[in-house]
Design an enzyme around this catalytic site. Structure first.
Site, PDB file in Angstrom:
ATOM      1  N   HIS A 156       0.827  -1.210   0.000  1.00  0.00           N
ATOM      2  CA  HIS A 156       0.000   0.000   0.000  1.00  0.00           C
ATOM      3  C   HIS A 156       0.853   1.249   0.000  1.00  0.00           C
ATOM      4  O   HIS A 156       0.548   2.239  -0.644  1.00  0.00           O
ATOM      5  CB  HIS A 156      -0.884   0.014   1.255  1.00  0.00           C
ATOM      6  CG  HIS A 156      -2.177  -0.649   1.026  1.00  0.00           C
ATOM      7  ND1 HIS A 156      -2.584  -1.741   1.733  1.00  0.00           N
ATOM      8  CD2 HIS A 156      -3.147  -0.387   0.144  1.00  0.00           C
ATOM      9  CE1 HIS A 156      -3.761  -2.124   1.295  1.00  0.00           C
ATOM     10  NE2 HIS A 156      -4.119  -1.324   0.331  1.00  0.00           N
ATOM     11  N   CYS A 167      -2.471  -3.212 -17.260  1.00  0.00           N
ATOM     12  CA  CYS A 167      -3.107  -2.267 -16.344  1.00  0.00           C
ATOM     13  C   CYS A 167      -2.825  -2.584 -14.870  1.00  0.00           C
ATOM     14  O   CYS A 167      -3.430  -2.012 -13.987  1.00  0.00           O
ATOM     15  CB  CYS A 167      -4.611  -2.180 -16.585  1.00  0.00           C
ATOM     16  SG  CYS A 167      -5.463  -3.730 -16.307  1.00  0.00           S
TER      17      CYS A 167
END
Ligand code: PEP
Ligand code: MG
Length: 561
Positions: free
Chosen positions: A184, A482
């Site tokens: 993260h 992506c």
């Protein structure tokens, strides 16, 4: 001077004095206190009001949504019922520190039980309690330090809330000892454009005040650099800023081969950032992000409004919308709320949409209506497609609704290996390298203990990407990337060499990738891809490609990064 290594995020360079983030304070002991209760109560009151005033000051300086968060924290700190709880414990013989620790923990449990907005505030209480305890002990509060001057932050890892609140005027760079390229912290650092190095295990040795150069492109931290090294770093940072502030151009290699640079978005309001960063369209719109907290399936009207807003922001440009991707890390109660032992291998992605085909049909209806009302070039794709049959099912259904360009995400080795047959039915493929890595390496992308496996540089993952690239070239159909891998400047070049025709990423990463592409010709990307494929593991692929790239001629007038 010494050099430490880690995984760079982006390709920025920065230098400055280190400030270490304090470790969480150890919990106080619960031993009876013989201190004067009156004096202990006064000590707590003084600590609480100092902490509240500090939080308020930070709130005033922060502005925006950070201001609201910090103001709420200042108010919670002085909440009278919390104060009563602390006093009651002191009256029963507890010392100030234990009383604060225990009262805040009790309050936290109550908020968590209430749930909803108040439940979400529970974690804020830990931060306030730590600040009050630090004040009582006369030590620095944990959390993002505020030394009053710009600094290089060194931390074990950051909570997402800490990363989101980083003051970019003050934090010159970020170094974490833990975490990997898909953590993260890395994702948020990339989003915010922070110069960052993650997983730099030996950065634990750095001490506050020590001057360092953080070079994300090279993946290094240079300690106690010479004046000459600092000057070179300053020049590189200035060149990079200049290159990034030039008007964005369309993505292309040094020989002019176009590689479309697209944005990954989670809500229509983010479109403005993507446009400002020169995105040539959207490569991944994660529709499930719009409805993560919904108990009921969204209506056609509500979806049409969101999709129309998105498409309107990209007149005449390509916008790839992914159907709701529920399951594992993104549970959508209305699609699948069954308990599964292995949710990543369960009823997720297209599988769960197929099990609730009415929801899939409603989404296609809303997309077709938004398409008819706007001028963007809408492409639709299904997540987590595993088989050729699933591909034919989805693309057939999309065409039933008049959606002219329908493709699939390749996130599972099975669909990568049969990419030629998948592409016989799909108009395009988009490779989701986050999940493709998870499934190839059999390593849960959410699990820290196996994070070392979750590396898209692994040659096994790259070989699968190559399968799809080759199938795309043969079928003359586009193959996009992506996943997070597209936002790694060195890896992006390798992915192009493996056959990717477009790259999609968080808008903040676009400038670095644009620059990285202009440095290589198509032939060179293919040579670098071969070098990566020949390695035994991810680290070997990364370092062999970095070394080979460094020895290639520069195609730019000046090296800007
Ligand atoms: C991926 O898996 O790489 C991807 C782009 O999808 P998500 O990260 O949303 O699962
Ligand atoms: Mg995915």
């Amino acid at each position: 001077m010494t050099e430490l290594r880690g995984v760079g995020v982006g390709r920025g360079v920065a230098h400055g004095p280190v400030v270490r983030m304090a470790e969480p304070l150890p919990a106080p002991e619960n031993s009876p206190s013989d201190l004067d209760p009156e004096a202990e109560r006064a000590r707590v009151r003084e600590a609480v009001s100092t902490v509240a005033a500090e939080l308020q000051q930070r709130a005033d300086a922060a502005g925006g949504s950070s201001q609201e968060v910090l103001e709420a924290q200042a108010m919670i700190a002085e909440d009278p019922s919390l104060q009563e709880e602390v006093d009651a414990r002191i009256d029963q013989g507890a010392g100030a520190e234990w009383a604060v620790h225990d009262a805040f923990a009790g309050f936290r449990a109550t908020l968590e039980a209430v749930g909803g907005y108040l439940g979400e505030r529970a974690a804020d209480l830990d931060d306030i309690a730590q600040r009050v305890l630090a004040h009582l002990r006369g030590v620095d509060a944990p959390g993002i330090p505020d030394p009053g001057h710009p600094f290089v932050l060194v931390a074990r890892d950051l909570a997402p809330a800490d990363t989101a609140l980083l003051d970019l005027e003050q934090v010159l760079a970020l170094i974490t000892t833990d975490g990997g390229p898909t953590s993260h912290t890395a994702i948020l650092a990339r989003e915010k454009g922070i110069v960052a190095l993650v997983g730099a295990a030996s950065a634990g040795e750095l001490s506050t005040g020590q001057v360092v150069i953080v070079d994300a492109a090279a993946g290094t931290v240079t300690t106690d650099p010479s004046a000459e090294q600092i000057e070179r770093a300053r020049q590189r940072a200035a060149d990079r800023d200049a290159a990034r502030s030039a008007p964005p151009t369309a993505g292309a290699l040094a020989d002019g081969t176009p590689i479309a640079l697209l944005a990954n978005l989670g809500k229509p309001a983010d479109a403005a950032d993507a446009v400002a960063e020169g995105a040539e369209g959207v490569g991944l719109f994660r529709t499930e992000f719009l409805f993560l907290s919904s108990a009921q399936a969204p209506t056609i009207a509500e979806q049409r409004t969101a999709y129309t807003e998105l498409l309107t922001a990209f007149p005449a440009q390509k916008v790839v919308v992914r159907m709701l991707d529920a399951g594992a890390d993104k549970p959508l109660a209305f699609l699948n709320d069954a308990h599964e032992e292995n949710p990543a291998l369960g009823l997720r992605g297209l599988r769960s949409l197929r099990a609730s085909e009415d929801i899939l049909r409603e989404q296609l209806t809303a997309l077709a209506e938004a398409d008819a009302a706007t001028a963007a070039d809408l492409w639709v794709m299904a997540p987590m497609v595993t088989t050729v049959e699933e591909t034919a099912y989805f693309t057939g259904l999309a065409r039933e609704y008049g959606l002219k360009t329908a493709g699939v995400m390749v996130e599972v080795p099975a669909s990568a290996l049969l990419a030629d047959r998948v592409l016989a039915h799909a108009d395009f493929a988009s490779i989701g390298t986050n999940d493709l890595t998870q499934y190839t390496m059999a390593a849960d992308r959410l699990l820290g203990s196996v994070a070392g496996f979750q590396d898209p540089w692994h040659p096994a993952v790259l070989r699968l990407v190559g399968e799809v690239g080759t199938a795309g070239a043969r079928a003359e159909k586009p193959v996009g990337i992506c996943g997070e891998a597209a936002a790694d400047p060195l890896l992006a070049v390798v992915l192009v060499g493996l056959g990717a025709t477009s790259l999609s990423m968080a808008p903040a990463a676009l400038a670095d990738i644009r620059l990285a592409l202009t440095e290589r010709t198509l032939d060179e990307t293919r040579r670098l891809a071969e070098i990566a494929l020949a390695a035994d593991d991810a680290a070997g692929a990364r370092s062999a490609v970095a070394e080979a790239a460094a020895s290639l001629p520069s195609h730019q007038k000046e090296t800007t990064s």
